[in-house]
Design a protein around this motif. Sequence first.
Motif, PDB file in Angstrom:
ATOM      1  N   LEU A  98       0.636  -1.311  -0.009  1.00  0.00           N
ATOM      2  CA  LEU A  98       0.221   0.205   0.114  1.00  0.00           C
ATOM      3  C   LEU A  98       0.768   1.005   0.385  1.00  0.00           C
ATOM      4  N   ASN A  99       0.430   1.881  -0.739  1.00  0.00           N
ATOM      5  CA  ASN A  99       1.723   3.613  -0.382  1.00  0.00           C
ATOM      6  C   ASN A  99       0.457   4.764  -0.801  1.00  0.00           C
ATOM      7  N   ASP A 100       0.333   5.893  -0.126  1.00  0.00           N
ATOM      8  CA  ASP A 100      -0.095   6.855   0.339  1.00  0.00           C
ATOM      9  C   ASP A 100      -2.194   6.415   0.626  1.00  0.00           C
ATOM     10  N   ALA A 101      -2.299   7.911   0.866  1.00  0.00           N
ATOM     11  CA  ALA A 101      -3.857   8.179   1.037  1.00  0.00           C
ATOM     12  C   ALA A 101      -4.215   9.518   1.289  1.00  0.00           C
ATOM     13  N   HIS A 102      -5.651   9.636   1.669  1.00  0.00           N
ATOM     14  CA  HIS A 102      -5.876  10.526   1.835  1.00  0.00           C
ATOM     15  C   HIS A 102      -7.841  10.753   2.429  1.00  0.00           C
ATOM     16  N   VAL A 103      -8.196  10.807   3.705  1.00  0.00           N
ATOM     17  CA  VAL A 103      -9.432  11.215   3.464  1.00  0.00           C
ATOM     18  C   VAL A 103     -10.343  12.508   3.073  1.00  0.00           C
ATOM     19  N   ASP A 104     -11.512  12.170   2.687  1.00  0.00           N
ATOM     20  CA  ASP A 104     -12.156  12.932   2.232  1.00  0.00           C
ATOM     21  C   ASP A 104     -13.255  13.535   3.355  1.00  0.00           C
TER      22      ASP A 104
END
Length: 282
Positions: A98-104
Amino acid sequence: MAPLGLALGEGALWLERDAFGGPAFWCVDILGCRIWRFDPATDTALSWAAPAMPGFVAPLPDGCFVAGLPDGLHRFDPRDGSFSLICTVEADRPGNRLNDAHVDSRGRLWFGSMNLAETAPTGALYLAEGLVAGAPVPRRVDDGYVVTNGPATSPDGAVLYHADSAHQVIYAFDRHDDGRLEGRRVFVRLDQGYPDGLAVDVEGHVWAGIWAGGRVMRFAPDGRVSAVQTIPVDNVTKLAFGGPDRRTAWVTTARKGSSAPLAGGIFTFPLDVPGLAQNILA
């Protein structure tokens, strides 16, 4: 500048209040298998060992985090350093992590996977909902990436941005309320350097760390370059908007592939336009 010496710094985020009272800057060292917290008020850093390479951390309402490890999503509690598996991801793709993420703004987690060898298009983009309530089932919403990076959304939530770093491209999607993505199109294609992590400011401009580029770039909603900030390190990965007014950029970098003396440090620079606030998982 904070000389943390990160082998592969990533996952930059700023929390106004965390489990230790905050505010603080958080990031991960993927290759160093550590999660970091930096307190600018005291100029001190804390770190925790992760059981495997952490691609990102995303904040939960109780002060814990969801951490993206190679086998899936884990709950990380910084108060005791514990990790517990929430759900597996990509058990059928053992050559990925897994690589990089964002919470909307709805508290949903967007995250990507990438090919460990950085050669095959086995990575994908996922959406996970209901992480606070219990057992989420991550949904694959786009596929065919070599190295995914930086999911980020526009201020109104109508556009999602996502990079395939290996191909030097940032895509834009039309995003529906239910999380469906449509209309994938090239938002930016670089000639020099590789787009890494992404973040969006209140004017809807997209900021990208540029790997092998020594800079952070700001792109207007139409894709034109609106600002460039040089960083004295080759491999720039991601930024977060920090400070009481979110007008300070906090930038992660990497020692991997760099001989620059300051590589792996955390850098800051002032902004004329504030960034969007860090969202919390729901």
